[in-house]
Design an enzyme around this catalytic site. Sequence first.
Site, PDB file in Angstrom:
ATOM      1  N   HIS A  46      26.568 -64.132 -71.688  1.00 21.53           N
ATOM      2  CA  HIS A  46      27.625 -64.990 -71.112  1.00 21.53           C
ATOM      3  C   HIS A  46      28.756 -64.489 -71.669  1.00 21.53           C
ATOM      4  O   HIS A  46      29.137 -64.616 -72.844  1.00 21.53           O
ATOM      5  CB  HIS A  46      27.663 -66.398 -71.243  1.00 21.53           C
ATOM      6  CG  HIS A  46      28.954 -67.199 -70.701  1.00 21.53           C
ATOM      7  ND1 HIS A  46      29.105 -68.711 -70.707  1.00 21.53           N
ATOM      8  CD2 HIS A  46      29.829 -66.706 -69.888  1.00 21.53           C
ATOM      9  CE1 HIS A  46      29.895 -69.065 -70.036  1.00 21.53           C
ATOM     10  NE2 HIS A  46      30.618 -67.976 -69.391  1.00 21.53           N
TER      11      HIS A  46
ATOM     12  N   GLU B 234      21.312 -71.819 -59.740  1.00 20.22           N
ATOM     13  CA  GLU B 234      20.953 -72.152 -61.084  1.00 20.22           C
ATOM     14  C   GLU B 234      21.244 -73.723 -61.209  1.00 20.22           C
ATOM     15  O   GLU B 234      22.585 -73.716 -61.094  1.00 20.22           O
ATOM     16  CB  GLU B 234      21.163 -71.352 -62.174  1.00 20.22           C
ATOM     17  CG  GLU B 234      20.667 -72.208 -63.351  1.00 20.22           C
ATOM     18  CD  GLU B 234      21.050 -71.042 -64.492  1.00 20.22           C
ATOM     19  OE1 GLU B 234      21.487 -69.777 -64.761  1.00 20.22           O
ATOM     20  OE2 GLU B 234      20.876 -71.541 -66.098  1.00 20.22           O
TER      21      GLU B 234
ATOM     22  N   HIS C 205      24.009 -66.962 -78.699  1.00 21.43           N
ATOM     23  CA  HIS C 205      24.188 -67.641 -80.116  1.00 21.43           C
ATOM     24  C   HIS C 205      23.694 -66.584 -81.209  1.00 21.43           C
ATOM     25  O   HIS C 205      23.936 -67.112 -82.422  1.00 21.43           O
ATOM     26  CB  HIS C 205      23.677 -69.240 -80.235  1.00 21.43           C
ATOM     27  CG  HIS C 205      24.347 -69.850 -79.162  1.00 21.43           C
ATOM     28  ND1 HIS C 205      25.675 -70.252 -79.116  1.00 21.43           N
ATOM     29  CD2 HIS C 205      24.096 -70.753 -77.788  1.00 21.43           C
ATOM     30  CE1 HIS C 205      26.095 -70.926 -78.144  1.00 21.43           C
ATOM     31  NE2 HIS C 205      25.024 -71.153 -77.380  1.00 21.43           N
TER      32      HIS C 205
ATOM     33  N   THR D  78      29.183 -74.954 -71.619  1.00 23.14           N
ATOM     34  CA  THR D  78      29.500 -75.004 -70.026  1.00 23.14           C
ATOM     35  C   THR D  78      28.821 -76.358 -69.795  1.00 23.14           C
ATOM     36  O   THR D  78      27.854 -76.781 -69.620  1.00 23.14           O
ATOM     37  CB  THR D  78      28.447 -74.116 -69.214  1.00 23.14           C
ATOM     38  OG1 THR D  78      28.380 -72.785 -69.902  1.00 23.14           O
ATOM     39  CG2 THR D  78      28.936 -74.118 -67.907  1.00 23.14           C
TER      40      THR D  78
ATOM     41  N   ARG E  13      34.416 -66.022 -77.379  1.00 21.98           N
ATOM     42  CA  ARG E  13      33.888 -66.892 -78.563  1.00 21.98           C
ATOM     43  C   ARG E  13      32.436 -66.148 -79.270  1.00 21.98           C
ATOM     44  O   ARG E  13      32.329 -66.434 -80.364  1.00 21.98           O
ATOM     45  CB  ARG E  13      33.809 -68.287 -78.390  1.00 21.98           C
ATOM     46  CG  ARG E  13      32.787 -68.836 -77.575  1.00 21.98           C
ATOM     47  CD  ARG E  13      32.529 -70.185 -77.387  1.00 21.98           C
ATOM     48  NE  ARG E  13      33.857 -70.750 -76.583  1.00 21.98           N
ATOM     49  CZ  ARG E  13      33.807 -72.065 -76.156  1.00 21.98           C
ATOM     50  NH1 ARG E  13      32.709 -72.747 -76.310  1.00 21.98           N
ATOM     51  NH2 ARG E  13      34.725 -72.244 -75.510  1.00 21.98           N
TER      52      ARG E  13
ATOM     53  N   HIS F  25      20.059 -75.278 -69.400  1.00 17.37           N
ATOM     54  CA  HIS F  25      20.948 -75.719 -70.042  1.00 17.37           C
ATOM     55  C   HIS F  25      20.380 -76.909 -70.935  1.00 17.37           C
ATOM     56  O   HIS F  25      19.876 -78.052 -70.298  1.00 17.37           O
ATOM     57  CB  HIS F  25      22.306 -76.147 -69.226  1.00 17.37           C
ATOM     58  CG  HIS F  25      23.238 -76.628 -70.241  1.00 17.37           C
ATOM     59  ND1 HIS F  25      24.327 -75.823 -70.516  1.00 17.37           N
ATOM     60  CD2 HIS F  25      23.626 -77.808 -71.059  1.00 17.37           C
ATOM     61  CE1 HIS F  25      25.242 -76.151 -71.422  1.00 17.37           C
ATOM     62  NE2 HIS F  25      24.615 -77.490 -71.631  1.00 17.37           N
TER      63      HIS F  25
ATOM     64  N   ASN G  16      18.657 -66.475 -73.114  1.00 17.49           N
ATOM     65  CA  ASN G  16      20.032 -66.349 -73.420  1.00 17.49           C
ATOM     66  C   ASN G  16      20.503 -66.169 -74.977  1.00 17.49           C
ATOM     67  O   ASN G  16      20.065 -67.021 -75.760  1.00 17.49           O
ATOM     68  CB  ASN G  16      20.754 -67.586 -73.004  1.00 17.49           C
ATOM     69  CG  ASN G  16      22.265 -67.635 -73.249  1.00 17.49           C
ATOM     70  OD1 ASN G  16      22.831 -67.152 -74.019  1.00 17.49           O
ATOM     71  ND2 ASN G  16      23.233 -68.018 -72.030  1.00 17.49           N
TER      72      ASN G  16
ATOM     73  N   GLY H  25      18.826 -70.923 -74.178  1.00 17.05           N
ATOM     74  CA  GLY H  25      19.306 -70.169 -75.199  1.00 17.05           C
ATOM     75  C   GLY H  25      19.418 -70.819 -76.620  1.00 17.05           C
ATOM     76  O   GLY H  25      18.771 -70.434 -77.382  1.00 17.05           O
ATOM     77  N   HIS H  26      20.330 -71.891 -76.838  1.00 19.28           N
ATOM     78  CA  HIS H  26      20.582 -72.424 -77.782  1.00 19.28           C
ATOM     79  C   HIS H  26      19.379 -72.977 -78.481  1.00 19.28           C
ATOM     80  O   HIS H  26      19.364 -72.564 -79.970  1.00 19.28           O
ATOM     81  CB  HIS H  26      21.556 -73.733 -77.711  1.00 19.28           C
ATOM     82  CG  HIS H  26      21.966 -74.100 -79.068  1.00 19.28           C
ATOM     83  ND1 HIS H  26      21.394 -75.536 -79.626  1.00 19.28           N
ATOM     84  CD2 HIS H  26      23.083 -73.934 -79.776  1.00 19.28           C
ATOM     85  CE1 HIS H  26      21.984 -75.756 -80.805  1.00 19.28           C
ATOM     86  NE2 HIS H  26      23.025 -74.546 -80.897  1.00 19.28           N
TER      87      HIS H  26
ATOM     88  N   ARG I 233      32.311 -64.875 -72.203  1.00 16.10           N
ATOM     89  CA  ARG I 233      33.426 -65.840 -71.884  1.00 16.10           C
ATOM     90  C   ARG I 233      34.680 -65.178 -72.061  1.00 16.10           C
ATOM     91  O   ARG I 233      35.079 -64.464 -72.763  1.00 16.10           O
ATOM     92  CB  ARG I 233      33.227 -67.001 -73.047  1.00 16.10           C
ATOM     93  CG  ARG I 233      32.116 -67.688 -72.799  1.00 16.10           C
ATOM     94  CD  ARG I 233      32.052 -69.028 -73.650  1.00 16.10           C
ATOM     95  NE  ARG I 233      33.004 -70.131 -73.416  1.00 16.10           N
ATOM     96  CZ  ARG I 233      32.923 -71.218 -72.566  1.00 16.10           C
ATOM     97  NH1 ARG I 233      31.403 -71.599 -72.568  1.00 16.10           N
ATOM     98  NH2 ARG I 233      33.727 -71.981 -72.306  1.00 16.10           N
TER      99      ARG I 233
ATOM    100  N   GLU J 148      26.290 -63.840 -67.165  1.00 20.28           N
ATOM    101  CA  GLU J 148      26.938 -65.159 -66.688  1.00 20.28           C
ATOM    102  C   GLU J 148      28.559 -64.844 -67.061  1.00 20.28           C
ATOM    103  O   GLU J 148      28.963 -64.263 -68.051  1.00 20.28           O
ATOM    104  CB  GLU J 148      26.523 -66.332 -67.764  1.00 20.28           C
ATOM    105  CG  GLU J 148      25.100 -66.708 -67.388  1.00 20.28           C
ATOM    106  CD  GLU J 148      24.846 -67.839 -68.590  1.00 20.28           C
ATOM    107  OE1 GLU J 148      25.833 -68.162 -69.276  1.00 20.28           O
ATOM    108  OE2 GLU J 148      23.801 -68.277 -68.479  1.00 20.28           O
TER     109      GLU J 148
HETATM  110  N1  PXP Z   1      22.195 -71.201 -68.066  1.00 21.89           N
HETATM  111  C1  PXP Z   1      23.829 -71.184 -67.900  1.00 21.89           C
HETATM  112  C2  PXP Z   1      24.360 -70.990 -66.697  1.00 21.89           C
HETATM  113  C3  PXP Z   1      24.422 -71.617 -69.036  1.00 21.89           C
HETATM  114  O1  PXP Z   1      25.742 -71.296 -69.010  1.00 21.89           O
HETATM  115  C4  PXP Z   1      23.757 -71.631 -70.165  1.00 21.89           C
HETATM  116  C5  PXP Z   1      24.427 -72.004 -71.566  1.00 21.89           C
HETATM  117  O2  PXP Z   1      25.076 -70.768 -71.791  1.00 21.89           O
HETATM  118  C6  PXP Z   1      22.398 -71.879 -70.278  1.00 21.89           C
HETATM  119  C7  PXP Z   1      21.854 -71.526 -69.081  1.00 21.89           C
HETATM  120  C8  PXP Z   1      21.725 -71.908 -71.464  1.00 21.89           C
HETATM  121  O3  PXP Z   1      21.698 -73.173 -71.997  1.00 21.89           O
HETATM  122  P1  PXP Z   1      21.174 -73.374 -73.550  1.00 21.89           P
HETATM  123  O4  PXP Z   1      22.036 -72.654 -74.444  1.00 21.89           O
HETATM  124  O5  PXP Z   1      21.737 -74.863 -73.797  1.00 21.89           O
HETATM  125  O6  PXP Z   1      19.731 -73.225 -73.532  1.00 21.89           O
END
Ligand code: PXP
Length: 254
Positions: free
Chosen positions: A47, A155, A14, A105, A53, A193, A11, A215-216, A49, A74
């Site tokens: 994503h 998911e 960021h 989320t 953002r 997540h 993802n 992602g993060h 949004r 997303e």
């Molecule tokens: N999956 C979904 C559906 C999400 O909304 C997110 C966060 O945007 C992630 C995975 C990834 O989460 P993280 O950035 O904490 O790895």
Amino acid sequence: MALKQQRLYVNIDHVATLRQARRGAEPDPIEAVAICEAAGADGITAHLREDRRHIQDADIERLAQSVTTYFNLEIACVEEMIAIARRLRPQQVTLVPERREEVTTEGGLDIISDPTRISDAISALSDAGIRTSLFIDPAPSVVEMARKLGVPAIEFHTGSYAHSPPGDGGALAALRKASHQAAGLGLAVHAGHGLTVTNVGPVASILEIEELNIGHSIVSRAVFTGLHAAVTEMRQAMEAARGHLSERTETRTR
Ligand code: PXP
């Protein structure tokens, strides 16, 4: 059950967060795509949004052109976003809940109180040739509703697992149980997540989970190691967990 290969979708939201801090041109999330793909990402997730953002409309347009692996978009389950998805046709759309005041989320999508809204979205996306996944909590009643809605994939929100105190195995047990239930109902099982190199192992080693969206932690790590190395590290952590699992599966079937 045969061990399915597990995909890593990175993802890149960021990367855009960093760019939006100055509303400039760098770092460009599109540049991240080729690096992630070269480092072994099986797909790219972004994503869009409603508050824009991080990822912007122009990013999504360019991502739809430049992802060479698999593009997982997303979006919230709202008309505006469904229309964008139908026009750009990513291979997969993951429907997620959205609240403007949230930092990220926070929980799974509510598919129980208004199932018609979700099934209309799944049909609209499917008519455009797009596979839908629903971002849901790992709870038996929610999994059962996903099956009733006829969606091909779900998911699981791994936030409860990622944020549970050390030694508390409840969230992981719920994730394992829900994954088993979902796969048994014929749903493709994804998760994501809050996953990091340190906590990804127990989730990666759940037999039924075939895709992780992360992602993060990858983008954070990339600040220090570079993006290629950060993706490689995550892949290795997933494969190490999966490797142990395949050894155990082979021993059992021998
Ligand atoms: N999956 C979904 C559906 C999400 O909304 C997110 C966060 O945007 C992630 C995975 C990834 O989460 P993280 O950035 O904490 O790895």
